[in-house]
Scaffold this motif. Structure first.
Motif, short mmCIF file in Angstrom:
data_model
loop_
_atom_site.label_atom_id
_atom_site.label_comp_id
_atom_site.label_asym_id
_atom_site.label_seq_id
_atom_site.Cartn_x
_atom_site.Cartn_y
_atom_site.Cartn_z
N LEU A 10 19.10 34.02 93.91
CA LEU A 10 19.94 34.86 94.77
C LEU A 10 20.96 35.62 93.93
N GLU A 11 21.56 34.95 92.97
CA GLU A 11 22.54 35.61 92.11
C GLU A 11 21.90 36.75 91.31
N LEU A 12 20.72 36.50 90.76
CA LEU A 12 20.02 37.56 90.03
C LEU A 12 19.70 38.74 90.95
N ALA A 13 19.25 38.44 92.17
CA ALA A 13 18.93 39.50 93.13
C ALA A 13 20.19 40.28 93.50
N MET A 14 21.33 39.59 93.60
CA MET A 14 22.59 40.27 93.90
C MET A 14 22.96 41.23 92.78
N HIS A 15 22.78 40.79 91.53
CA HIS A 15 23.09 41.67 90.39
C HIS A 15 22.17 42.89 90.40
N GLU A 16 20.90 42.66 90.66
CA GLU A 16 19.94 43.77 90.72
C GLU A 16 20.30 44.74 91.84
N ALA A 17 20.67 44.20 93.00
CA ALA A 17 21.04 45.04 94.14
C ALA A 17 22.31 45.83 93.85
N ALA A 18 23.28 45.17 93.23
CA ALA A 18 24.54 45.85 92.91
C ALA A 18 24.34 46.93 91.86
N ALA A 19 23.43 46.71 90.92
CA ALA A 19 23.17 47.70 89.87
C ALA A 19 22.31 48.84 90.37
N GLY A 20 21.59 48.65 91.45
CA GLY A 20 20.69 49.69 91.97
C GLY A 20 21.35 51.04 92.18
N PRO A 21 22.45 51.13 92.93
CA PRO A 21 23.09 52.43 93.13
C PRO A 21 23.59 53.05 91.83
N ALA A 22 24.15 52.22 90.93
CA ALA A 22 24.64 52.75 89.65
C ALA A 22 23.47 53.27 88.82
N ARG A 23 22.34 52.56 88.84
CA ARG A 23 21.17 52.96 88.10
C ARG A 23 20.66 54.32 88.62
N LYS A 24 20.67 54.50 89.94
CA LYS A 24 20.23 55.78 90.52
C LYS A 24 21.14 56.92 90.09
N ARG A 25 22.48 56.66 90.05
CA ARG A 25 23.41 57.69 89.61
C ARG A 25 23.17 58.04 88.16
N ASP A 26 22.91 57.01 87.31
CA ASP A 26 22.67 57.25 85.89
C ASP A 26 21.39 58.06 85.67
N LEU A 27 20.42 57.88 86.55
CA LEU A 27 19.16 58.59 86.42
C LEU A 27 19.16 59.92 87.16
N GLY A 28 20.32 60.28 87.74
CA GLY A 28 20.43 61.55 88.43
C GLY A 28 19.88 61.51 89.85
N GLY A 29 19.80 60.29 90.46
CA GLY A 29 19.23 60.11 91.80
C GLY A 29 20.17 60.27 92.88
#
Length: 152
Positions: free
Chosen positions: A133-152
């Motif tokens: 669950l903790e790993l999934a939370m980190h992945e979920a929290a990083a998702g929006p930042a990752r999209k911004r970094d990729l220009g999404g």
């Protein structure tokens, strides 16, 4: 309805009087009961803007995560985890329910006022692994930042 009945038995087993709990729960017009956390499971309660994406991540990596509750506005999402997790959990913005706390639980397979199952219990006792669950939370929290970094 066998799965729902099994889930009812599993959930009601934590009540001080499981038989009375089942009887009242099955006849209650609200379709909810209060059950004590900390016996068969604890609950980690995430804000909806983190909880919903976390559940998305979990369902991509697991065939069946443990039971997950949400309020009808998806403002809060509760993951049922092994007992003892609440006492050890540290996380900003994450609420916990463990020994000494009670949670509102809808009857499996029915809609109820204010709370619903996103992943209903199957009666087997499957719970979400806190480390996963903790790993999934980190992945979920990083998702929006990752999209911004990729220009999404």
């Amino acid at each position: 309805m066998t799965g729902a009945k099994t889930a009812v038995e599993w959930l009601a087993s934590v009540a001080p009087d499981p038989e009375a709990c089942r009887w009242e729960w099955e006849r209650s017009p609200l379709g909810v009961t209060l059950l004590p956390a900390g016996r068969a499971w604890d609950v980690l309660i995430l804000p909806g803007d983190l909880g919903c994406p976390t559940l998305d991540v979990l369902t991509r990596i697991l065939d069946q995560p443990g039971p997950v509750l949400a309020d009808f506005g998806d403002n809060r999402v509760g993951f049922l985890v092994p007992p003892g997790t609440a006492a050890r959990w540290l996380g900003t913005g994450i609420r916990t329910a463990g020994p000494g706390t009670w949670i509102v639980v809808p009857y499996p397979g029915r809609s109820a006022r204010g709370v619903r199952w996103l992943v209903p219990p199957d009666g087997s006792g499957t719970l979400t692994d806190p480390a996963l669950l903790e790993l999934a939370m980190h992945e979920a929290a990083a998702g929006p930042a990752r999209k911004r970094d990729l220009g999404g």
